[in-house]
Every structure is written in structure tokens, then in C-alpha cells.
Design a protein around this motif. Sequence first.
Motif, PDB file in Angstrom:
ATOM      1  N   LEU A  37     -10.585  42.954  63.678  1.00 64.54           N
ATOM      2  CA  LEU A  37      -9.632  42.780  62.582  1.00 64.54           C
ATOM      3  C   LEU A  37      -8.508  43.805  62.689  1.00 64.54           C
ATOM      4  CD1 LEU A  37     -12.054  42.288  59.578  1.00 64.54           C
ATOM      5  CD2 LEU A  37     -10.518  40.575  60.536  1.00 64.54           C
ATOM      6  N   PRO A  38      -7.294  43.387  62.359  1.00 62.04           N
ATOM      7  CA  PRO A  38      -6.216  44.372  62.317  1.00 62.04           C
ATOM      8  C   PRO A  38      -6.435  45.307  61.122  1.00 62.04           C
ATOM      9  CG  PRO A  38      -5.448  42.259  61.506  1.00 62.04           C
ATOM     10  CD  PRO A  38      -6.844  42.042  62.026  1.00 62.04           C
ATOM     11  N   VAL A  39      -5.866  46.481  61.179  1.00 59.11           N
ATOM     12  CA  VAL A  39      -5.984  47.438  60.076  1.00 59.11           C
ATOM     13  C   VAL A  39      -5.435  46.824  58.790  1.00 59.11           C
ATOM     14  CG1 VAL A  39      -5.226  49.709  59.264  1.00 59.11           C
ATOM     15  CG2 VAL A  39      -5.807  49.376  61.668  1.00 59.11           C
ATOM     16  N   THR A  40      -4.464  45.964  58.926  1.00 55.78           N
ATOM     17  CA  THR A  40      -3.800  45.349  57.768  1.00 55.78           C
ATOM     18  C   THR A  40      -4.419  44.001  57.383  1.00 55.78           C
ATOM     19  OG1 THR A  40      -2.208  44.304  59.249  1.00 55.78           O
ATOM     20  CG2 THR A  40      -1.601  46.461  58.326  1.00 55.78           C
ATOM     21  N   PHE A  41      -5.686  43.780  57.683  1.00 52.98           N
ATOM     22  CA  PHE A  41      -6.277  42.461  57.439  1.00 52.98           C
ATOM     23  C   PHE A  41      -6.235  42.067  55.963  1.00 52.98           C
ATOM     24  CE2 PHE A  41     -10.081  44.754  56.260  1.00 52.98           C
ATOM     25  CZ  PHE A  41     -10.702  43.915  55.343  1.00 52.98           C
ATOM     26  N   GLU A  42      -6.322  43.036  55.044  1.00 54.50           N
ATOM     27  CA  GLU A  42      -6.278  42.698  53.618  1.00 54.50           C
ATOM     28  C   GLU A  42      -4.939  42.047  53.259  1.00 54.50           C
ATOM     29  OE1 GLU A  42      -7.257  46.387  51.726  1.00 54.50           O
ATOM     30  OE2 GLU A  42      -9.403  46.061  52.000  1.00 54.50           O
ATOM     31  N   GLY A  43      -3.867  42.548  53.834  1.00 50.75           N
ATOM     32  CA  GLY A  43      -2.551  41.948  53.604  1.00 50.75           C
ATOM     33  C   GLY A  43      -2.477  40.541  54.177  1.00 50.75           C
ATOM     34  N   SER A  44      -3.104  40.348  55.332  1.00 52.72           N
ATOM     35  CA  SER A  44      -3.133  39.014  55.936  1.00 52.72           C
ATOM     36  C   SER A  44      -3.915  38.035  55.071  1.00 52.72           C
ATOM     37  CB  SER A  44      -3.754  39.076  57.332  1.00 52.72           C
ATOM     38  OG  SER A  44      -2.987  39.865  58.187  1.00 52.72           O
ATOM     39  N   VAL A  45      -5.010  38.502  54.481  1.00 51.16           N
ATOM     40  CA  VAL A  45      -5.795  37.657  53.574  1.00 51.16           C
ATOM     41  C   VAL A  45      -4.943  37.264  52.374  1.00 51.16           C
ATOM     42  CG1 VAL A  45      -7.745  37.661  51.955  1.00 51.16           C
ATOM     43  CG2 VAL A  45      -8.050  38.534  54.286  1.00 51.16           C
ATOM     44  N   GLN A  50      -1.727  33.350  49.220  1.00 52.51           N
ATOM     45  CA  GLN A  50      -0.493  33.103  48.481  1.00 52.51           C
ATOM     46  C   GLN A  50       0.362  32.034  49.137  1.00 52.51           C
ATOM     47  OE1 GLN A  50       1.330  36.960  48.233  1.00 52.51           O
ATOM     48  NE2 GLN A  50      -0.203  37.725  46.789  1.00 52.51           N
ATOM     49  N   ASP A  51       0.430  32.049  50.442  1.00 55.47           N
ATOM     50  CA  ASP A  51       1.224  31.090  51.198  1.00 55.47           C
ATOM     51  C   ASP A  51       0.735  29.655  50.986  1.00 55.47           C
ATOM     52  OD1 ASP A  51       3.438  30.872  53.006  1.00 55.47           O
ATOM     53  OD2 ASP A  51       2.028  30.423  54.625  1.00 55.47           O
ATOM     54  N   ASN A  52      -0.543  29.518  50.664  1.00 53.74           N
ATOM     55  CA  ASN A  52      -1.156  28.200  50.512  1.00 53.74           C
ATOM     56  C   ASN A  52      -1.618  27.937  49.085  1.00 53.74           C
ATOM     57  OD1 ASN A  52      -1.368  27.042  53.409  1.00 53.74           O
ATOM     58  ND2 ASN A  52      -1.976  29.182  53.596  1.00 53.74           N
TER      59      ASN A  52
END
Length: 87
Positions: A37-45, A50-52
Motif C-alpha cells: 500500500l502507498p503511504v497515502t492509501f487513506e487518501g486513495s480510499v 467520493q469519486d463514485n
Amino acid sequence: MKDWCSEMVHAMTILKSKEWVHLSEIYHYVEENFSDLPVTFEGSVRWTLQDNSSDSKNYNGKRDLFEIKKKEVVIGDYETLQKQHDN
């Protein structure tokens, strides 16, 4: 990992033992079940949810897969989600 949207649909169907799932539960599930997982996975989640979701100002106008209420998320039935996601 497939794409983030597919993974969120899968995670939400697993976590859907109750109607609403708190964002922290989604983060925990992702941490426990996905590698590299990238360090920023929470932002990706958050971005993916939100995008969907037409509940979000960031909705992309395409697939309306998630319903968001503050920091909780709910999804529809799995078959409907799969059909919407595949289109």
C-alpha cells in the motif's frame, strides 16, 4: 491490486455486516488485506469513495456506487454494484 474502485466494492461487500461502515473500518480492512500500500492509501480510499458517490462534491458523474454520510459509507446490493461498476 486491481483498481481502487474494484477493491472498495469488494471491501464494502465484505464489511457489510451492518448497514453503515465507518471509514476507520474500511482503512483497517485495507491495511489488513492488501500488500504494497502507498503511504497515502487513506487518501486513495476517500478519493475513490467520493469519486463514485453522488453525495460528494467530488462525484465524477459516472458510477454512483456508494452512499456517504459524514464518515460512514453504505453500498447497495452486490449484483447491482457489479453491473454499475462494469459499465
